[in-house]
Design a protein around this motif. Sequence first.
Motif, PDB file in Angstrom:
ATOM      1  N   GLN A 229       0.952  -1.308  -0.138  1.00 24.81           N
ATOM      2  CA  GLN A 229       0.057   0.115   0.033  1.00 24.81           C
ATOM      3  C   GLN A 229       1.060   1.207   0.022  1.00 24.81           C
ATOM      4  O   GLN A 229       1.851   1.134   0.638  1.00 24.81           O
ATOM      5  N   ASN A 230       0.617   2.379  -0.861  1.00 31.45           N
ATOM      6  CA  ASN A 230       1.097   3.580  -0.876  1.00 31.45           C
ATOM      7  C   ASN A 230       0.849   4.116   0.589  1.00 31.45           C
ATOM      8  O   ASN A 230      -0.232   4.048   1.154  1.00 31.45           O
ATOM      9  N   LEU A 231       1.724   5.137   0.889  1.00 30.84           N
ATOM     10  CA  LEU A 231       1.685   5.985   2.247  1.00 30.84           C
ATOM     11  C   LEU A 231       1.656   7.383   1.765  1.00 30.84           C
ATOM     12  O   LEU A 231       2.334   7.799   0.975  1.00 30.84           O
ATOM     13  N   HIS A 469       1.611  12.726  13.922  1.00 34.60           N
ATOM     14  CA  HIS A 469       1.850  11.594  12.952  1.00 34.60           C
ATOM     15  C   HIS A 469       2.212  12.230  11.601  1.00 34.60           C
ATOM     16  O   HIS A 469       1.803  13.267  11.197  1.00 34.60           O
ATOM     17  N   ILE A 470       3.279  11.397  10.832  1.00 37.33           N
ATOM     18  CA  ILE A 470       3.698  11.651   9.730  1.00 37.33           C
ATOM     19  C   ILE A 470       2.612  11.070   8.561  1.00 37.33           C
ATOM     20  O   ILE A 470       2.338  11.862   7.693  1.00 37.33           O
ATOM     21  N   VAL A 471       2.092  10.197   8.770  1.00 35.65           N
ATOM     22  CA  VAL A 471       1.313   9.531   7.571  1.00 35.65           C
ATOM     23  C   VAL A 471      -0.221   9.734   7.812  1.00 35.65           C
ATOM     24  O   VAL A 471      -0.714   9.526   8.911  1.00 35.65           O
ATOM     25  N   SER A 472      -0.628  10.452   7.044  1.00 32.07           N
ATOM     26  CA  SER A 472      -2.218  10.929   6.852  1.00 32.07           C
ATOM     27  C   SER A 472      -3.142  10.024   6.300  1.00 32.07           C
ATOM     28  O   SER A 472      -4.251  10.202   6.025  1.00 32.07           O
ATOM     29  N   GLY A 473      -2.615   9.095   5.340  1.00 31.02           N
ATOM     30  CA  GLY A 473      -3.268   8.262   4.718  1.00 31.02           C
ATOM     31  C   GLY A 473      -2.648   6.852   4.238  1.00 31.02           C
ATOM     32  O   GLY A 473      -1.559   6.930   3.835  1.00 31.02           O
ATOM     33  N   VAL A 474      -3.223   5.799   4.742  1.00 29.79           N
ATOM     34  CA  VAL A 474      -2.737   4.490   4.277  1.00 29.79           C
ATOM     35  C   VAL A 474      -3.342   3.658   2.968  1.00 29.79           C
ATOM     36  O   VAL A 474      -4.652   3.688   3.252  1.00 29.79           O
ATOM     37  N   GLY A 475      -2.789   3.456   1.968  1.00 19.92           N
ATOM     38  CA  GLY A 475      -3.671   3.074   0.739  1.00 19.92           C
ATOM     39  C   GLY A 475      -4.418   4.053   0.093  1.00 19.92           C
ATOM     40  O   GLY A 475      -4.359   4.016  -1.174  1.00 19.92           O
ATOM     41  N   LYS A 476      -4.859   5.267   0.711  1.00 21.77           N
ATOM     42  CA  LYS A 476      -5.481   6.121  -0.040  1.00 21.77           C
ATOM     43  C   LYS A 476      -5.292   7.480   0.723  1.00 21.77           C
ATOM     44  O   LYS A 476      -4.881   7.428   2.215  1.00 21.77           O
ATOM     45  N   LYS A 477      -5.660   8.671   0.452  1.00 21.79           N
ATOM     46  CA  LYS A 477      -5.366   9.667   1.083  1.00 21.79           C
ATOM     47  C   LYS A 477      -6.314  10.162   2.158  1.00 21.79           C
ATOM     48  O   LYS A 477      -7.696   9.484   2.245  1.00 21.79           O
ATOM     49  N   ASN A 478      -5.984  10.758   3.087  1.00 22.43           N
ATOM     50  CA  ASN A 478      -6.965  11.203   4.355  1.00 22.43           C
ATOM     51  C   ASN A 478      -7.494   9.671   4.862  1.00 22.43           C
ATOM     52  O   ASN A 478      -8.728   9.622   5.260  1.00 22.43           O
TER      53      ASN A 478
END
Length: 646
Positions: A229-231, A469-478
Amino acid sequence: MLDNRRFVIITFFGFIGMAYLFRLFHLQVLDDTYSIESSANSIKRVAEMPFRGQIYDRNDKLMVYNTPVYDLLVTPYKAKVRDTLQFCRLLNIERTTFDSLMTAAATYSRNKPSMFIRQLSREDFARIQDIMVDYPGFEFAKSSMRTYTAPTMANSLGYVSEITGGQLKKQVDFYYQQGDYYGQSGLESFYEKQLRGRRGVKFVMQNVNGVVKGSWKDGELDTMAVAGQNLYTGIDFDLQQYADSLMVNKVGSVVAIEPSTGQILAIVSAPNYDPNKLATRHFSENFQELADNPYKPLFNRPVMASYRPGSTFKVIQALTALQQGAIQPGTGFTHAGVPMKCHGNGHGNNVPQAIAHSCNPYFYRVFQSILYNNDHTNTYEASRVGLEKWHQQVSKFGIGQRLGVDLPSEYKGSLPDVEYYDKVYGVKRWKFSNVYSLSIGEGELLITPLKMANVAAIIANRGYYYTPHIVSGVGKKNNPLPEYKVRHEVGIDRKHFETIIPGMIGAVEPGGTVMGLARIADVQIAGKTGTSQNKKGPAHGIFIAFAPADNPKIAIAAFVENGVWGGVSAAPVANLVIERYLKGKTENKAIENYILNRNYMPHIELPAPKKSVNKDTTKKKEPVAPIAEKKTKPTLALKATTSAGE
């Protein structure tokens, strides 16, 4: 009767015969398992490794991606190398490297393929592919190499390397195999399961020389690898690189947070290094070089370095005292009888003025009022009760505990409590006069830059925060992890924040402790300077702030080691980062030139660079963190009798 029995027996054995026939038909016609195994010499099972997920910034700029490469594997019992020197020249390796690699492979397994050389480029693969047919036991496998678009944010992004034996033994889902890549630090480690994807399998036909002739059964038994999954992060990549540039020739940290969400906008650990250094097959040598660097670039300072907060802690002291009713907004104190110096005269008339001028004697009295704000007449007992209430309130700001940022190895810091002082002095054998260094953020208090950036966000929000937190979306934004959507209240009434914020604005205005080095045209900044005592050299400069003061979009903490005065060393850095984020450009070139030309690096003799060698047999050395300051019995040396804040 006899005929009936005969019929039953014949029928019984008939059913058994039918079952055997059906099973035989299933194995020979329907099930390909044994067909594959019996054809091991011509049909080969090949694991398909998935691409790791990519990492983007808040504006969809690509930060981390994958470059396709090839790995060379060896199966020792099949390997035949007639001319070792020619083989080494072909692969551009030394004979000693060849011997060590073959030994390592045989130690792992003589019958299973294992890694021989990693990350051959497409050009290298094309050059040697046909020649390798003459070397049985060697085979290629498609792989990928992490590639970073800019030499920034190395510690927070992290790195991947071959999984260790210990990690293989500890795995729960038994996904990994020898030679697999594994996230070892930063986001690569924290989000390993999301980034790794799912491996696939394909079956190919090969001739007696191991040359692949095509897929078996047109690939009907193959399973496709599924990419990780993209971050999507909250990082502003341009802002991140600009903040990095401001921290050149400095040791320290910058952490910027979006107060309304807790998303980290920029996170600088200085000195930095190019993350691509740990993404090549020369990982071992490069890691060793970084580990030996006395400035410790592998040490992730925003979440691991511990400092005394100094005068930045005074805002928490004021909020705690106001909430507990120990003082009022207009409470004034004299300097008489206080073993601390002030920056001038007349700074103790009220809370905003004391914050603007960072009056040490005032906050000595504030902390004294907190500890004695109870019904106990015995000073020892009153101090115990007061400190316990103080500890309960201050801990709600995240001090003395891990915030839960999405990075490994977060340091929790230190917030001394009653139990701690009971161990140091004995039960009911200590009182305010033993612990007053806490009043101005010294003594046994230890915090990280991330925590102070979060304190700035709490004040900006007037009493609450979302876990940074650094990552605001796992697999997709928000789409952050659930824990980053939870709002945390700190238990301070909003009206008390409205009392201290004018003081923070005053600190940045002319006459405040920032001395004009953190002002932006048309933008009102609320800030607080601090100086953190340092036993090993010049003090560290600290500055926390948020802006605009009435509608905050950014909260920030800047730490410059050996910078001494926060208003001179750290405030200009924070000011420029705020300006760049809010305006998209730098207007105050004078301050930019000033800070870019400042060098606060402590003088350390660097080791002579080692001669570059093309081998990966160097034993990996883990990064060595600076030794955290020990919690020791408070002494007069820890109780600042001079200015300890700006």
